[in-house]
Design a protein around this motif. Structure first.
Motif, PDB file in Angstrom:
ATOM      1  N   MET A   1     -46.622 -60.938  70.581  1.00  0.00           N
ATOM      2  CA  MET A   1     -45.234 -60.867  71.012  1.00  0.00           C
ATOM      3  C   MET A   1     -44.351 -60.609  69.793  1.00  0.00           C
ATOM      4  SD  MET A   1     -43.399 -63.584  73.391  1.00  0.00           S
ATOM      5  CE  MET A   1     -42.064 -63.108  74.348  1.00  0.00           C
ATOM      6  N   ALA A   2     -43.307 -59.764  69.953  1.00  0.00           N
ATOM      7  CA  ALA A   2     -42.419 -59.412  68.846  1.00  0.00           C
ATOM      8  C   ALA A   2     -41.609 -60.631  68.424  1.00  0.00           C
ATOM      9  CB  ALA A   2     -41.496 -58.281  69.261  1.00  0.00           C
ATOM     10  N   ARG A   3     -41.396 -60.775  67.097  1.00  0.00           N
ATOM     11  CA  ARG A   3     -40.648 -61.915  66.579  1.00  0.00           C
ATOM     12  C   ARG A   3     -39.171 -61.617  66.374  1.00  0.00           C
ATOM     13  NH1 ARG A   3     -44.419 -65.537  62.874  1.00  0.00           N
ATOM     14  NH2 ARG A   3     -46.245 -65.426  64.207  1.00  0.00           N
ATOM     15  N   GLU A   4     -38.834 -60.363  66.369  1.00  0.00           N
ATOM     16  CA  GLU A   4     -37.423 -60.027  66.207  1.00  0.00           C
ATOM     17  C   GLU A   4     -37.099 -58.743  66.952  1.00  0.00           C
ATOM     18  OE1 GLU A   4     -36.841 -59.674  62.013  1.00  0.00           O
ATOM     19  OE2 GLU A   4     -37.638 -57.659  61.944  1.00  0.00           O
ATOM     20  N   ILE A   5     -35.883 -58.632  67.300  1.00  0.00           N
ATOM     21  CA  ILE A   5     -35.384 -57.421  67.943  1.00  0.00           C
ATOM     22  C   ILE A   5     -34.350 -56.837  67.007  1.00  0.00           C
ATOM     23  CG2 ILE A   5     -34.099 -56.468  69.898  1.00  0.00           C
ATOM     24  CD1 ILE A   5     -35.211 -58.794  71.561  1.00  0.00           C
ATOM     25  N   ARG A   6     -34.525 -55.603  66.598  1.00  0.00           N
ATOM     26  CA  ARG A   6     -33.585 -54.942  65.703  1.00  0.00           C
ATOM     27  C   ARG A   6     -32.684 -54.014  66.497  1.00  0.00           C
ATOM     28  NH1 ARG A   6     -35.803 -54.186  59.831  1.00  0.00           N
ATOM     29  NH2 ARG A   6     -37.174 -55.993  59.761  1.00  0.00           N
ATOM     30  N   ILE A   7     -31.406 -54.174  66.262  1.00  0.00           N
ATOM     31  CA  ILE A   7     -30.416 -53.324  66.914  1.00  0.00           C
ATOM     32  C   ILE A   7     -29.571 -52.710  65.817  1.00  0.00           C
ATOM     33  CG2 ILE A   7     -28.434 -53.248  68.470  1.00  0.00           C
ATOM     34  CD1 ILE A   7     -29.634 -55.707  69.866  1.00  0.00           C
ATOM     35  N   THR A   8     -29.492 -51.400  65.813  1.00  0.00           N
ATOM     36  CA  THR A   8     -28.679 -50.735  64.789  1.00  0.00           C
ATOM     37  C   THR A   8     -27.214 -50.779  65.182  1.00  0.00           C
ATOM     38  OG1 THR A   8     -28.980 -48.582  65.841  1.00  0.00           O
ATOM     39  CG2 THR A   8     -30.544 -49.180  64.113  1.00  0.00           C
ATOM     40  N   LYS A   9     -26.381 -50.861  64.188  1.00  0.00           N
ATOM     41  CA  LYS A   9     -24.941 -50.907  64.409  1.00  0.00           C
ATOM     42  C   LYS A   9     -24.453 -49.539  64.861  1.00  0.00           C
ATOM     43  CE  LYS A   9     -20.793 -52.474  62.088  1.00  0.00           C
ATOM     44  NZ  LYS A   9     -20.240 -53.018  60.850  1.00  0.00           N
ATOM     45  N   LYS A  10     -23.611 -49.521  65.886  1.00  0.00           N
ATOM     46  CA  LYS A  10     -23.053 -48.263  66.371  1.00  0.00           C
ATOM     47  C   LYS A  10     -21.982 -47.782  65.408  1.00  0.00           C
ATOM     48  CE  LYS A  10     -21.885 -47.738  70.688  1.00  0.00           C
ATOM     49  NZ  LYS A  10     -21.348 -47.978  72.039  1.00  0.00           N
ATOM     50  N   PRO A  11     -21.898 -46.474  65.219  1.00  0.00           N
ATOM     51  CA  PRO A  11     -20.800 -45.953  64.393  1.00  0.00           C
ATOM     52  C   PRO A  11     -19.468 -46.198  65.101  1.00  0.00           C
ATOM     53  CG  PRO A  11     -22.049 -44.153  65.375  1.00  0.00           C
ATOM     54  CD  PRO A  11     -22.771 -45.424  65.719  1.00  0.00           C
ATOM     55  N   ALA A  12     -18.431 -46.330  64.308  1.00  0.00           N
ATOM     56  CA  ALA A  12     -17.101 -46.568  64.879  1.00  0.00           C
ATOM     57  C   ALA A  12     -16.704 -45.422  65.792  1.00  0.00           C
ATOM     58  CB  ALA A  12     -16.073 -46.735  63.764  1.00  0.00           C
ATOM     59  N   ARG A  13     -16.096 -45.768  66.904  1.00  0.00           N
ATOM     60  CA  ARG A  13     -15.603 -44.753  67.818  1.00  0.00           C
ATOM     61  C   ARG A  13     -14.311 -44.177  67.279  1.00  0.00           C
ATOM     62  NH1 ARG A  13     -14.701 -47.911  72.962  1.00  0.00           N
ATOM     63  NH2 ARG A  13     -14.830 -49.680  71.582  1.00  0.00           N
ATOM     64  N   LYS A  14     -13.988 -42.973  67.716  1.00  0.00           N
ATOM     65  CA  LYS A  14     -12.706 -42.385  67.331  1.00  0.00           C
ATOM     66  C   LYS A  14     -11.596 -43.330  67.751  1.00  0.00           C
ATOM     67  CE  LYS A  14     -13.196 -37.440  67.106  1.00  0.00           C
ATOM     68  NZ  LYS A  14     -12.843 -36.160  67.679  1.00  0.00           N
ATOM     69  N   GLY A  15     -10.632 -43.500  66.866  1.00  0.00           N
ATOM     70  CA  GLY A  15      -9.526 -44.387  67.169  1.00  0.00           C
ATOM     71  C   GLY A  15      -9.723 -45.784  66.618  1.00  0.00           C
ATOM     72  N   ASP A  16     -10.935 -46.138  66.206  1.00  0.00           N
ATOM     73  CA  ASP A  16     -11.196 -47.454  65.638  1.00  0.00           C
ATOM     74  C   ASP A  16     -11.019 -47.420  64.127  1.00  0.00           C
ATOM     75  OD1 ASP A  16     -11.738 -48.370  68.130  1.00  0.00           O
ATOM     76  OD2 ASP A  16     -13.893 -48.503  67.875  1.00  0.00           O
ATOM     77  N   ASP A  17      -9.958 -46.777  63.670  1.00  0.00           N
ATOM     78  CA  ASP A  17      -9.735 -46.629  62.233  1.00  0.00           C
ATOM     79  C   ASP A  17      -8.499 -47.390  61.774  1.00  0.00           C
ATOM     80  OD1 ASP A  17      -7.844 -45.109  63.475  1.00  0.00           O
ATOM     81  OD2 ASP A  17      -8.283 -43.257  62.418  1.00  0.00           O
ATOM     82  N   GLY A  18      -8.024 -48.328  62.604  1.00  0.00           N
ATOM     83  CA  GLY A  18      -6.855 -49.102  62.241  1.00  0.00           C
ATOM     84  C   GLY A  18      -5.546 -48.494  62.728  1.00  0.00           C
ATOM     85  N   PHE A  19      -5.618 -47.366  63.369  1.00  0.00           N
ATOM     86  CA  PHE A  19      -4.419 -46.696  63.871  1.00  0.00           C
ATOM     87  C   PHE A  19      -4.357 -46.828  65.384  1.00  0.00           C
ATOM     88  CE2 PHE A  19      -5.078 -44.711  59.814  1.00  0.00           C
ATOM     89  CZ  PHE A  19      -3.803 -44.474  59.329  1.00  0.00           C
ATOM     90  N   LYS A  20      -3.164 -46.821  65.917  1.00  0.00           N
ATOM     91  CA  LYS A  20      -2.939 -46.826  67.358  1.00  0.00           C
ATOM     92  C   LYS A  20      -2.118 -45.599  67.713  1.00  0.00           C
ATOM     93  CE  LYS A  20      -3.873 -51.399  68.264  1.00  0.00           C
ATOM     94  NZ  LYS A  20      -5.055 -51.673  68.946  1.00  0.00           N
ATOM     95  N   VAL A  21      -2.344 -45.074  68.878  1.00  0.00           N
ATOM     96  CA  VAL A  21      -1.593 -43.915  69.347  1.00  0.00           C
ATOM     97  C   VAL A  21      -0.283 -44.399  69.960  1.00  0.00           C
ATOM     98  CG1 VAL A  21      -1.576 -41.978  70.954  1.00  0.00           C
ATOM     99  CG2 VAL A  21      -3.693 -42.595  69.765  1.00  0.00           C
ATOM    100  N   VAL A  22       0.820 -43.774  69.551  1.00  0.00           N
ATOM    101  CA  VAL A  22       2.150 -44.129  70.040  1.00  0.00           C
ATOM    102  C   VAL A  22       2.853 -42.844  70.454  1.00  0.00           C
ATOM    103  CG1 VAL A  22       4.372 -45.146  69.407  1.00  0.00           C
ATOM    104  CG2 VAL A  22       2.265 -46.079  68.451  1.00  0.00           C
ATOM    105  N   SER A  23       3.513 -42.884  71.594  1.00  0.00           N
ATOM    106  CA  SER A  23       4.273 -41.736  72.057  1.00  0.00           C
ATOM    107  C   SER A  23       5.748 -41.980  71.753  1.00  0.00           C
ATOM    108  CB  SER A  23       4.068 -41.563  73.561  1.00  0.00           C
ATOM    109  OG  SER A  23       4.858 -40.511  74.035  1.00  0.00           O
ATOM    110  N   VAL A  24       6.402 -40.999  71.134  1.00  0.00           N
ATOM    111  CA  VAL A  24       7.804 -41.138  70.742  1.00  0.00           C
ATOM    112  C   VAL A  24       8.562 -39.885  71.151  1.00  0.00           C
ATOM    113  CG1 VAL A  24       9.376 -41.457  68.794  1.00  0.00           C
ATOM    114  CG2 VAL A  24       7.140 -42.538  68.754  1.00  0.00           C
ATOM    115  N   ARG A  25       9.726 -40.074  71.737  1.00  0.00           N
ATOM    116  CA  ARG A  25      10.597 -38.939  72.056  1.00  0.00           C
ATOM    117  C   ARG A  25      11.472 -38.671  70.843  1.00  0.00           C
ATOM    118  NH1 ARG A  25      12.544 -38.012  77.528  1.00  0.00           N
ATOM    119  NH2 ARG A  25      14.606 -38.142  76.598  1.00  0.00           N
TER     120      ARG A  25
END
Length: 64
Positions: A1-25
């Motif tokens: 039986m396996a002793r550990e399960i390895r899960i790789t970290k997902k790359p950041a999704r677009k938009g997960d860079d500290g910025f938020k989308v804002v709409s301005v007139r």
């Protein structure tokens, strides 16, 4: 039986860079001025708006 399960970290999704989308007139004249500045500086309109807002936040004074 396996002793550990390895899960790789997902790359950041677009938009997960500290910025938020804002709409301005904005007025057309302001956008035109931004576009001229954009061409002169070889920077995107978005980049310029962020730079200008960050600068303005440091010098604004609230009057009571």
């Amino acid at each position: 039986m396996a002793r550990e399960i390895r899960i790789t970290k997902k790359p950041a999704r677009k938009g997960d860079d500290g910025f938020k989308v804002v709409s301005v007139r904005m007025r057309e004249e302001v956008i035109e001025q931004l576009d001229v500045l954009s061409q002169r500086t070889n920077r995107s309109r978005n980049e310029l708006i962020n730079m200008l807002l960050e600068s303005a936040l440091h010098i604004v004074k609230v009057e009571e």
